[in-house]
Scaffold this active site. Structure first.
Site, PDB file in Angstrom:
ATOM      1  N   GLN A 193       5.489  -5.395  -7.671  1.00 33.26           N
ATOM      2  CA  GLN A 193       4.707  -4.516  -6.611  1.00 33.26           C
ATOM      3  C   GLN A 193       5.248  -3.402  -6.767  1.00 33.26           C
ATOM      4  OE1 GLN A 193       2.280  -5.945  -4.899  1.00 33.26           O
ATOM      5  NE2 GLN A 193       1.971  -4.388  -3.918  1.00 33.26           N
ATOM      6  N   ALA A 214      -0.467  -1.693  -2.109  1.00 32.35           N
ATOM      7  CA  ALA A 214       0.440  -2.080  -1.033  1.00 32.35           C
ATOM      8  C   ALA A 214       1.663  -1.354  -1.210  1.00 32.35           C
ATOM      9  CB  ALA A 214       0.628  -3.698  -0.649  1.00 32.35           C
ATOM     10  N   SER A 219       3.507  -6.455   0.828  1.00 33.08           N
ATOM     11  CA  SER A 219       2.456  -7.340   0.816  1.00 33.08           C
ATOM     12  C   SER A 219       2.730  -9.158   0.814  1.00 33.08           C
ATOM     13  CB  SER A 219       2.184  -7.495  -1.154  1.00 33.08           C
ATOM     14  OG  SER A 219       1.836  -8.567  -2.097  1.00 33.08           O
ATOM     15  N   HIS A 221       1.688 -11.307  -0.120  1.00 37.62           N
ATOM     16  CA  HIS A 221       2.147 -11.974  -1.891  1.00 37.62           C
ATOM     17  C   HIS A 221       3.435 -12.367  -2.080  1.00 37.62           C
ATOM     18  CE1 HIS A 221      -2.320 -13.118  -2.653  1.00 37.62           C
ATOM     19  NE2 HIS A 221      -2.172 -12.167  -2.078  1.00 37.62           N
ATOM     20  N   ASP A 228      -4.724 -16.670  -2.438  1.00 39.07           N
ATOM     21  CA  ASP A 228      -5.927 -15.788  -2.641  1.00 39.07           C
ATOM     22  C   ASP A 228      -6.389 -17.130  -3.623  1.00 39.07           C
ATOM     23  OD1 ASP A 228      -5.369 -13.233  -1.860  1.00 39.07           O
ATOM     24  OD2 ASP A 228      -4.950 -12.697  -3.602  1.00 39.07           O
ATOM     25  N   GLU A 277     -10.743 -10.125   4.502  1.00 37.25           N
ATOM     26  CA  GLU A 277     -10.808 -11.084   3.082  1.00 37.25           C
ATOM     27  C   GLU A 277     -10.685 -12.692   3.197  1.00 37.25           C
ATOM     28  OE1 GLU A 277      -7.865  -7.026   1.148  1.00 37.25           O
ATOM     29  OE2 GLU A 277      -7.137  -9.461   1.582  1.00 37.25           O
ATOM     30  N   TRP A 279     -10.916 -14.561   1.467  1.00 36.82           N
ATOM     31  CA  TRP A 279     -10.522 -15.593   0.386  1.00 36.82           C
ATOM     32  C   TRP A 279      -9.017 -15.854   0.872  1.00 36.82           C
ATOM     33  CZ3 TRP A 279     -12.667 -10.659  -0.208  1.00 36.82           C
ATOM     34  CH2 TRP A 279     -11.508  -9.587   0.079  1.00 36.82           C
ATOM     35  N   HIS A 280      -8.123 -14.822   1.174  1.00 39.03           N
ATOM     36  CA  HIS A 280      -7.037 -14.417   1.491  1.00 39.03           C
ATOM     37  C   HIS A 280      -6.010 -15.689   2.608  1.00 39.03           C
ATOM     38  CE1 HIS A 280      -2.630 -12.483   1.534  1.00 39.03           C
ATOM     39  NE2 HIS A 280      -3.242 -12.428   3.013  1.00 39.03           N
TER      40      HIS A 280
HETATM   41 ZN    ZN Z   1      -3.877 -11.515  -0.890  1.00 35.06          ZN
END
Ligand code: ZN
Length: 312
Positions: A193, A214, A219, A221, A228, A277, A279-280
């Site tokens: 990242q 980010a 983030s 993630h 996701d 979002e 999907w997140h």
């Molecule tokens: Zn995500």
């Protein structure tokens, strides 16, 4: 800790990995489109907090509202399907993979973000104002046994063990309901990242880079607790057209039963700092996920954390 001054020594290879690196997920790296996240890129609060020190709002989950124990999963009406909004990633970014080779990269200025005190907590709250300690790395990453759009050994398949086990149950339940899901991207290493963000800063400058990517450490993630998810066909993976699909609807209805929340709900961007979002998914554990679902709220509101926008 919160300082991210170390020049990321990286050299980028142009690799069009297309879907593999779709990170339209705004907590990731969306394409450099100014309309992607709605959040302003104004500088963060200048309030300085020492790493590891509790500060207001508290980082600690101990001070969070205590959810009712032992609640059975509660099924609530589906959230309204979103009209596809402005695309978070209408085009798939051509990612450039950091190779680890040195380069004359820029230094990311110290943004004085708050550093979370308990990065290992499954309810850790990171957002544009709250950052993981520098170089934080989860220690219990595993490869969830679910289908992915990623290559078999991609490190981005990984999630922390507890989240991975919950994800497997979620995927199995979806499948039983005739909904075939696929993982798009889960864990993202901090160094990655950092290198990615660094590249964007070089390319577009800090202010602009912050609008679509980010800041390292912010983030979700990077926690190993977020993923996701798309339909198995990969259509609309991590893009706004995922909203309203049967997969999105299933996730909205059932994710909380497995300890996940839709972390960036529709219409809450002023609080979460990110546009919708669907999907997140973020793993927070069953109790918190169910409580957040019942209240139809956000993590920020649930834990009494200031809305992202109010701090700008
Ligand atoms: Zn995500």
């Amino acid at each position: 800790m919160k300082k991210v001054r170390n020049p990321v020594k990286s050299h980028f290879l142009l690799i069009s990995t297309a879907l593999l690196l779709v990170t339209g997920c705004s907590s990731a790296a969306a394409p450099p489109q100014s309309e992607a996240p709605t959040q302003s890129d104004a500088p963060a609060s200048t309030e300085k907090n020492e790493p590891g020190q509790k500060s207001q709002p508290s980082n600690s989950t101990e001070t969070a509202p205590k959810p009712t124990e032992g609640q059975a999963p509660v099924k609530t009406p589906p959230k309204s399907s979103a009209e596809p909004q402005k695309p978070a990633a209408s085009t798939i970014p051509e990612e450039q993979k950091p190779s680890g080779k040195p380069s004359d990269s820029v230094q990311i200025p110290d943004l004085d973000l708050e550093v979370v005190a308990e990065p290992q907590s499954v309810t850790v709250l990171v957002n544009k104002q709250r950052q993981l300690p520098d170089n934080y790395q989860p220690t219990d990453l595993v490869f969830p046994n679910v289908p992915y759009l990623l290559p078999a050994k991609s490190e981005k398949r990984q999630m922390r063990k507890e989240a991975a086990e919950a994800l497997e149950k979620l995927f199995a339940a979806a499948k039983a309901d005739g909904v075939a899901l696929a993982g798009v991207s889960a864990y993202r290493p901090h160094a990655y990242q950092k290198a990615l963000f660094n590249r964007y800063v070089q390319q577009d400058g800090l202010e602009k880079a912050r609008t679509y990517s980010a800041v390292p450490g912010t983030s979700e993630h990077e926690t190993g607790l977020a993923i996701d998810v798309s339909g198995a066909d990969g259509k609309c993976a991590a893009t706004s057209c995922f909203a309203g699909t049967k997969e999105a609807k299933w996730l909205a209805d059932h994710a909380h039963e497995y300890g996940f929340i839709i972390r960036y709900p529709e219409g809450k961007d002023a609080i979460t700092g990110y546009i919708y979002e669907p999907w997140h998914l973020r793993y927070v554990g069953n109790e918190v996920a169910q409580a957040i679902e019942e209240k139809q709220t956000t993590m920020e509101e649930y834990f009494g954390i200031a809305p992202v926008s109010s701090e700008q």
